[in-house]
Design a protein around this motif. Structure first.
Motif, short mmCIF file in Angstrom:
data_model
loop_
_atom_site.label_atom_id
_atom_site.label_comp_id
_atom_site.label_asym_id
_atom_site.label_seq_id
_atom_site.Cartn_x
_atom_site.Cartn_y
_atom_site.Cartn_z
N SER A 56 0.85 -1.19 0.00
CA SER A 56 0.00 0.00 0.00
C SER A 56 0.89 1.24 0.00
N PHE A 87 -5.74 12.18 3.63
CA PHE A 87 -6.15 10.94 4.26
C PHE A 87 -5.19 10.70 5.42
N SER A 89 -3.52 8.50 6.69
CA SER A 89 -2.29 7.69 6.67
C SER A 89 -1.06 8.56 6.47
N VAL A 131 1.16 16.75 -0.19
CA VAL A 131 0.13 15.89 -0.79
C VAL A 131 -0.39 16.55 -2.08
N ASP A 157 3.58 12.78 -1.10
CA ASP A 157 2.46 11.83 -1.03
C ASP A 157 1.72 11.98 -2.36
N HIS A 160 -2.52 10.36 -5.25
CA HIS A 160 -3.50 10.71 -6.30
C HIS A 160 -2.82 11.02 -7.64
N LYS A 187 -8.20 4.23 -6.95
CA LYS A 187 -7.28 5.24 -7.47
C LYS A 187 -7.26 5.18 -9.01
N ASP A 193 -5.19 -3.38 -3.39
CA ASP A 193 -4.39 -2.57 -2.49
C ASP A 193 -2.94 -2.74 -2.88
N SER A 194 -2.28 -1.66 -3.19
CA SER A 194 -0.83 -1.69 -3.41
C SER A 194 -0.34 -0.26 -3.60
N TYR A 325 -10.60 16.39 2.15
CA TYR A 325 -10.79 15.52 3.31
C TYR A 325 -11.32 16.37 4.43
C1 LIG Z 1 -3.60 11.39 0.08
C2 LIG Z 1 -3.49 9.94 0.40
N1 LIG Z 1 -2.37 9.51 1.02
C3 LIG Z 1 -2.19 8.19 1.32
C4 LIG Z 1 -3.15 7.26 1.03
C5 LIG Z 1 -2.93 5.84 1.42
O1 LIG Z 1 -2.94 4.99 0.32
P1 LIG Z 1 -3.14 3.43 0.51
O2 LIG Z 1 -4.60 3.19 0.66
O3 LIG Z 1 -2.59 2.83 -0.76
O4 LIG Z 1 -2.39 3.02 1.71
C6 LIG Z 1 -4.32 7.65 0.38
C7 LIG Z 1 -5.36 6.67 0.05
O5 LIG Z 1 -6.54 6.87 0.09
C8 LIG Z 1 -4.50 9.03 0.07
O6 LIG Z 1 -5.61 9.45 -0.55
#
Ligand SMILES: Cc1ncc(COP(=O)(O)O)c(C=O)c1O
Length: 381
Positions: A56, A87, A89, A131, A157, A160, A187, A193-194, A325
């Protein structure tokens, strides 16, 4: 009335099944084989020097931060400047390494504002995570310059951004110390998922390969294919993670990669239809694309007053947009930074991502726009 969803991925089913079948026939679904093929095709597609396929993008963000922390000898509590509009993460990955996310504010593109980033730099700042919202480069070029001037690592990041290119045709990614792309289910390049972690530096790429496979210095595929050496004599140099990608996801990615430019061109066409149909509605602010890029157009975003009511009214008409978001500082765990990013906070209550995927027709977009304009008219009357 047919529902219109925010995202619906399109898979080229027969071609994908045939790539997956090869894995099954060969008896190799794991790390190596198609993962190597996909990394090579990705490098050709983007012209990036290194690419490591992972389970991921979240894994990629964490690995990049983990590696920079260890190689550059950052201390616990050191700071990474990041965005509240993402997001989670992105920001969780900073916390995984006991570093501190410092939130800078966003600009008209919903990306990090370079002036706000500069104002947040302290003695403890080590990196910036940018991002590329919806595939947009925003003011990335200024952030690149700032990071070079201040000797900060830049992590892109690019979840997208598959297929986003600068106006000169160069794929984005090479300007950052590490760029991370997501191939999650909805995406622009969907698998299940990757993700792909692309370091600028070869040594970092090599380290990432060990770290993503528990710290083992020889992967199972090399051990299976190599001849004559003591294959079981691998070493473990550090405590790694099980983050690597597998051949089934890579097989899906290999097919999707062949179509992503074509799909993104249609996404840009849809975005032009939205632009055209919404341009005379003063109560809708269309989020602009930076003039120096040809975006992947993962998202088409607008800002409106009374967003939640607009969303509910659209849902009643079987139209299901999204929100990318919520300001992360409005979540309990990032509440320590609440109030520090007024632009992001304001946007967070106003943004809508309109349906955008390649199964949508001109008529669908017209339906979304008519419903949206009528809803806004109704709410303001
Ligand atoms: C801006 C952003 N960063 C990171 C991620 C994380 O990606 P993944 O789902 O492949 O872990 C996403 C996924 O939705 C995202 O939109």
């Amino acid at each position: 009335m047919e529902p219109i969803q925010l995202f619906v991925p399109t898979f080229r089913i027969e071609e994908t099944l045939s790539e997956i079948r090869e894995c099954l026939e060969k008896g190799w679904t794991g790390l190596g084989y198609k993962t190597i093929e996909f990394e090579n095709e990705w490098k050709t597609f983007t012209d990036l020097p290194h690419a490591h396929f992972l389970g991921s993008a979240t894994f990629g963000l964490h690995l990049a931060i983990h590696l920079f922390k260890h190689v550059e000898e950052w201390a616990d509590g050191d700071e990474i400047i990041t965005t509240p509009l993402t997001f989670v993460s992105t920001n969780h990955s900073i916390l995984y390494e006991n570093l501190k996310p410092v939130f800078a504010d966003t600009d008209e593109y919903l990306c990090l504002d370079p002036v706000s980033v500069e104002n947040r730099i302290t003695e403890k700042t080590r990196a910036v995570i940018f991002v590329g919202m919806g595939g947009n480069t925003g003011q990335l070029a200024q952030i690149v310059k700032l990071c070079r001037d201040k000797n900060l690592k830049l992590i892109l990041d690019a979840a997208h951004m598959t297929g986003t290119r600068w106006k000169n045709g160069v794929h984005i990614g090479g300007e950052a110390d590490a760029s991370i792309f997501s191939f999650q289910a909805v995406k622009n390049l969907p698998t299940a998922d990757s993700g792909m972690l692309c370091f600028r530096n070869e040594a970092m790429d090599k380290e990432a390969r060990k770290l993503s496979w528990m710290g083992i210095n020889k992967d199972t595929f090399s051990r299976t294919t190599e001849q004559g050496t003591y294959k079981w004599h691998y070493d473990i140099e550090y405590e790694g993670f099980k983050y690597h990608g597998n051949s089934i996801m890579a097989a899906m990615g290999l097919v999707a990669l062949q179509y992503v430019d074509q799909d993104n061109a249609y996404r840009r066409q849809i975005s032009e239809w939205y632009d055209e149909m919404l341009k005379n509605e003063p109560r809708i602010r269309r989020i602009p694309m930076a003039p120096d890029c040809m975006p992947s157009r993962h998202l088409y975003q607008i800002e409106v007053d009374r967003r939640d009511e607009v969303m509910l009214a659209l849902n009643q008409q079987q139209i299901y947009p999204g929100v990318h978001y919520r300001d992360n500082t409005s979540y309990k765990m990032y509440a320590f930074a609440k109030g520090t990013c007024p632009n992001a906070h304001r946007a967070s209550d106003r943004i809508i991502s309109l349906p955008l995927h390649i199964r949508l027709s001109y008529k669908d977009i017209a339906r979304v726009c008519t419903s949206l304009k009528q809803t806004i008219q109704h709410l303001s009357s």
